[in-house]
Motif scaffolding. Structure first.
Motif, short mmCIF file in Angstrom:
data_model
loop_
_atom_site.label_atom_id
_atom_site.label_comp_id
_atom_site.label_asym_id
_atom_site.label_seq_id
_atom_site.Cartn_x
_atom_site.Cartn_y
_atom_site.Cartn_z
N LYS A 67 9.38 -16.69 25.94
CA LYS A 67 8.15 -15.92 26.06
C LYS A 67 7.25 -16.18 24.87
N GLN A 68 7.82 -16.21 23.68
CA GLN A 68 7.03 -16.47 22.48
C GLN A 68 6.47 -17.88 22.51
N GLN A 69 7.24 -18.84 23.02
CA GLN A 69 6.76 -20.21 23.16
C GLN A 69 5.55 -20.26 24.08
N LEU A 70 5.62 -19.55 25.19
CA LEU A 70 4.48 -19.51 26.12
C LEU A 70 3.26 -18.86 25.47
N LEU A 71 3.47 -17.76 24.76
CA LEU A 71 2.35 -17.07 24.10
C LEU A 71 1.71 -17.94 23.02
#
Length: 58
Positions: free
Chosen positions: A13-17
Motif C-alpha cells: 500500500k505504501q509503495q502504491l501511495l
C-alpha cells in the motif's frame, strides 16, 4: 506499520501511495490515471483493487 492484511500488504500500500505521489508530481492531475500508477509501481490491477477496496477495475 501493520494493516488488517498483514505487514506485506502495508508495504505494498505504501509503495502504491509513494508511486502515486511521484506520478502526480510528474504528470499533474489530468495526466495521471490509476492504470499509470499501477504500471509505474510494478503491481497488478488486482492488488490495487484489493488494497484500496475499490469497486471498479483499476
Amino acid at each position: 506499520m501493520w494493516s488488517v492484511y498483514g505487514p506485506r500488504s502495508s508495504v505494498q500500500k505504501q509503495q502504491l501511495l509513494d508511486t502515486a505521489r511521484r506520478v502526480f508530481a510528474e504528470n499533474g492531475y489530468q495526466g495521471t490515471s490509476i492504470d499509470l500508477i499501477v504500471q509505474e509501481a510494478g503491481v497488478s490491477s488486482q492488488l490495487c483493487i484489493t488494497t484500496f477496496r475499490l469497486n471498479r477495475r483499476c
